[in-house]
Write an enzyme that holds these catalytic residues in place. Structure first.
Site, short mmCIF file in Angstrom:
data_model
loop_
_atom_site.label_atom_id
_atom_site.label_comp_id
_atom_site.label_asym_id
_atom_site.label_seq_id
_atom_site.Cartn_x
_atom_site.Cartn_y
_atom_site.Cartn_z
N ARG A 122 0.85 -1.21 0.00
CA ARG A 122 0.00 0.00 0.00
C ARG A 122 0.87 1.25 0.00
NH1 ARG A 122 -1.43 1.72 4.70
NH2 ARG A 122 -2.43 -0.18 5.45
N TYR A 161 -13.77 18.30 -16.02
CA TYR A 161 -14.22 16.91 -16.11
C TYR A 161 -15.33 16.65 -15.09
CZ TYR A 161 -13.93 11.81 -15.80
OH TYR A 161 -14.23 10.48 -15.79
N ASP A 207 -4.56 19.21 -14.58
CA ASP A 207 -4.99 17.93 -15.11
C ASP A 207 -4.51 17.86 -16.56
OD1 ASP A 207 -6.35 15.80 -16.30
OD2 ASP A 207 -8.20 16.13 -15.15
N LYS A 266 -6.20 6.93 -19.74
CA LYS A 266 -6.37 7.43 -21.11
C LYS A 266 -5.08 7.22 -21.92
CE LYS A 266 -10.21 8.51 -19.14
NZ LYS A 266 -10.49 9.79 -18.52
C1 LIG Z 1 -10.98 10.31 -17.26
C2 LIG Z 1 -10.59 11.60 -16.71
C3 LIG Z 1 -10.44 11.80 -15.33
C4 LIG Z 1 -10.77 10.72 -14.31
O1 LIG Z 1 -9.95 9.61 -14.44
P1 LIG Z 1 -10.39 8.10 -14.08
O2 LIG Z 1 -9.18 7.33 -14.40
O3 LIG Z 1 -11.58 7.77 -14.95
O4 LIG Z 1 -10.76 8.08 -12.63
C5 LIG Z 1 -10.02 13.04 -14.89
N1 LIG Z 1 -9.75 14.04 -15.75
C6 LIG Z 1 -9.89 13.90 -17.08
C7 LIG Z 1 -9.60 15.04 -17.98
C8 LIG Z 1 -10.31 12.68 -17.60
O5 LIG Z 1 -10.48 12.54 -18.93
#
Ligand SMILES: *Cc1c(COP(=O)(O)O)cnc(C)c1O
Length: 383
Positions: free
Chosen positions: A50, A102, A175, A200
Site C-alpha cells: 500500500r 471533467y 490535469d 487514457k
Molecule cells: C478520465 C478523466 C479523469 C478521471 O480519471 P479516471 O481514471 O476515470 O478516474 C479526470 N480528468 C480527465 C480530464 C479525464 O479525462
C-alpha cells in the site's frame, strides 16, 4: 537515469535491465503485499505494497522524469489522483476549479464544498478578467487547471496563471490527461502539481483504470506520499505493470493519434453538413495561439457540430460502424461520443448551453487505425 535523455528514450529505458537477481531485461512484476525484514530495527526500502512497491516505482519514476518532476504517486484511478491532491489541502482551503472541468472533478469538488471541507469557486478561466482580478479577489490556496478542456478543447495559459498564483501564494495543479506528458509539461510552465488519468493516453490500451500525481516540490511530495498511503488509494502493482507497458509507446502513439485527428479535421472542414469544428490546430480555434505556445502538439481529440436535426446526428453516430459509442478516450481504438447525453449528461440544459455543448456536438478520440479507413468510414456515414 540521467536527466538528459529525450522522452522516447525515457519511456523505452524505464527500469529496463534493473533486475539484480536474474538480469531480466523487463523489470519483474512484484505481485506481493509485503516484504521481508532483514535485521530487527533495520530500515528497508520496501515493507508493504500500500505504501510502496518496486513495480509502481518504475512507473512513477518514468512519469516524473517525463514531466520534469521530483517524484509523485501512482493511484488506483484518475479520480483517486484528484482526491489525493484535495487531501493535501488544509480544511476550508479556497480552490478555483474550471467551470467546464471533467464531470468527476466537478462532482468531487462540489461535494467537498457541500460538506464544508473546501471553499470551491467554479470559474470560467478563459475570461479576460480571470488572471488578475478574479484570482486576486478570491485569493485561492489552489488553482485547479484542466487544459485543454473537454470537449471543446479550450486552452488556458498555464504560465500566466502560475505567475499570478505565485503572487497570491496559491498552488497550481494541472490535469494533463488530454495531452499526456508527451505533448505538455505543466511543471515546466510554472505549475506545482501535474495530474493524469493514466486510464487514457498513458496506458493507451483501454484495459486499466489508473492515475498519477507528480510534483517538483519536496514538501508537496512528502504530503502526497503521506496521504496516498493513509487514504489507501495507491495503484495496484499489476495495473502499474500494464501502464508502464503502455507508456513505452506513448510518444509514438501520440504522433499517430494527432495525424489521424488532423486528417479527420481536414475531411470535416470541407464538408457542407459540418458546422463548427473544435480542434486547436485550426488557426481559427480560439485557443490556437495558447496551444501553440505551451503544447508540443495539438493532440488526438476533436469535436464538431452537424448542421442537421438531432435524428440525423444519431443516425450519423450509428453509421460510423468502426467507432464504438463510448465516453472514454486516449486508447488505440477510435471512439465517438455524444457529450450532451454522455459525459455532460448530468448538467442542466442551461449549464450545457453556458459551456457551449449543443445537442449536435460530436466528439472523436482518434485512434491508431489506418487513416484512409477512418476517413472512408466517416465519409460514408456523412452521406
Ligand atoms: C478520465 C478523466 C479523469 C478521471 O480519471 P479516471 O481514471 O476515470 O478516474 C479526470 N480528468 C480527465 C480530464 C479525464 O479525462
Amino acid at each position: 537515469m540521467s536527466k538528459k535523455f529525450k522522452k522516447e528514450t525515457i519511456a523505452a529505458k524505464a527500469g529496463v535491465g534493473s533486475d539484480k537477481q536474474h538480469g531480466a531485461i523487463i523489470p519483474p512484476l512484484y505481485l506481493t503485499s509485503n516484504f521481508k525484514y532483514g535485521e530487527v530495527g533495520e530500515a528497508q526500502e520496501y515493507e508493504y505494497t500500500r505504501q510502496s512497491n518496486p513495480t509502481r516505482d518504475h512507473l512513477i519514476n518514468a512519469l516524473a522524469e517525463l514531466e520534469s518532476g521530483l517524484g509523485g504517486e501512482i493511484l488506483s484511478s484518475g479520480m483517486a489522483a484528484i482526491t489525493l491532491v484535495a487531501n493535501i489541502l488544509e480544511n476550508k482551503s479556497r480552490v478555483i476549479v474550471p467551470h467546464d472541468c471533467y464531470g468527476g472533478t466537478f462532482r468531487l469538488f462540489s461535494s467537498l464544498a457541500h460538506k464544508g471541507v473546501l471553499e470551491v469557486y467554479f470559474i470560467n478561466q478563459s475570461q479576460k478578467s480571470f488572471c488578475k482580478e478574479i484570482i486576486s479577489e478570491i485569493n485561492p490556496d489552489l488553482i485547479w487547471i484542466e487544459t485543454p478542456s473537454n470537449p471543446l478543447l479550450q486552452a488556458v495559459d498555464i504560465q500566466r496563471i502560475s505567475e499570478q498564483a505565485k503572487i497570491c501564494n496559491s498552488l497550481v495543479a494541472v490535469d494533463n490527461t488530454f495531452l499526456s506528458p508527451s505533448l505538455q509539461n505543466p511543471l515546466k510552465l510554472g505549475a506545482d502539481i501535474v495530474m493524469h488519468s493514466t486510464t487514457k493516453y498513458i496506458n493507451g490500451h483501454s484495459d486499466v483504470i489508473g492515475g498519477a500525481v507528480i510534483t517538483n516540490n519536496h514538501e508537496i511530495l512528502s504530503k502526497l506520499k503521506f496521504w496516498a498511503n493513509t487514504l489507501g488509494i495507491t495503484g495496484s502493482p499489476f495495473d502499474s505493470y500494464l501502464t508502464l507497458r503502455g507508456l513505452r509507446t506513448l510518444n509514438i502513439r501520440m504522433k499517430e493519434h494527432e495525424k489521424n485527428a488532423v486528417a479527420i479535421v481536414e475531411l470535416l472542414s470541407n464538408h457542407p453538413l459540418v458546422g463548427n469544428i473544435y480542434y486547436p490546430g485550426l488557426p481559427d480555434h480560439p485557443s490556437h495561439a495558447i496551444a501553440k505556445k505551451q503544447q508540443s502538439g495539438f493532440g488526438g481529440m476533436l469535436s464538431f457540430e452537424l448542421n442537421k436535426d438531432f435524428s440525423k446526428v444519431k443516425k450519423f453516430i450509428k453509421a460510423v460502424k468502426i467507432l464504438p459509442l463510448a465516453a472514454s478516450l486516449g486508447g488505440f481504438e477510435s471512439l465517438i461520443s455524444h457529450p450532451y447525453s454522455m459525459t455532460h449528461g448530468e448538467l442542466t440544459a442551461d449549464q450545457k448551453k453556458e459551456i457551449g455543448i449543443s445537442k449536435n456536438l460530436i466528439r472523436i478520440s482518434a485512434g491508431l487505425e489506418n487513416t484512409d479507413d477512418l476517413l472512408d468510414v466517416i465519409k460514408k456515414a456523412l452521406k
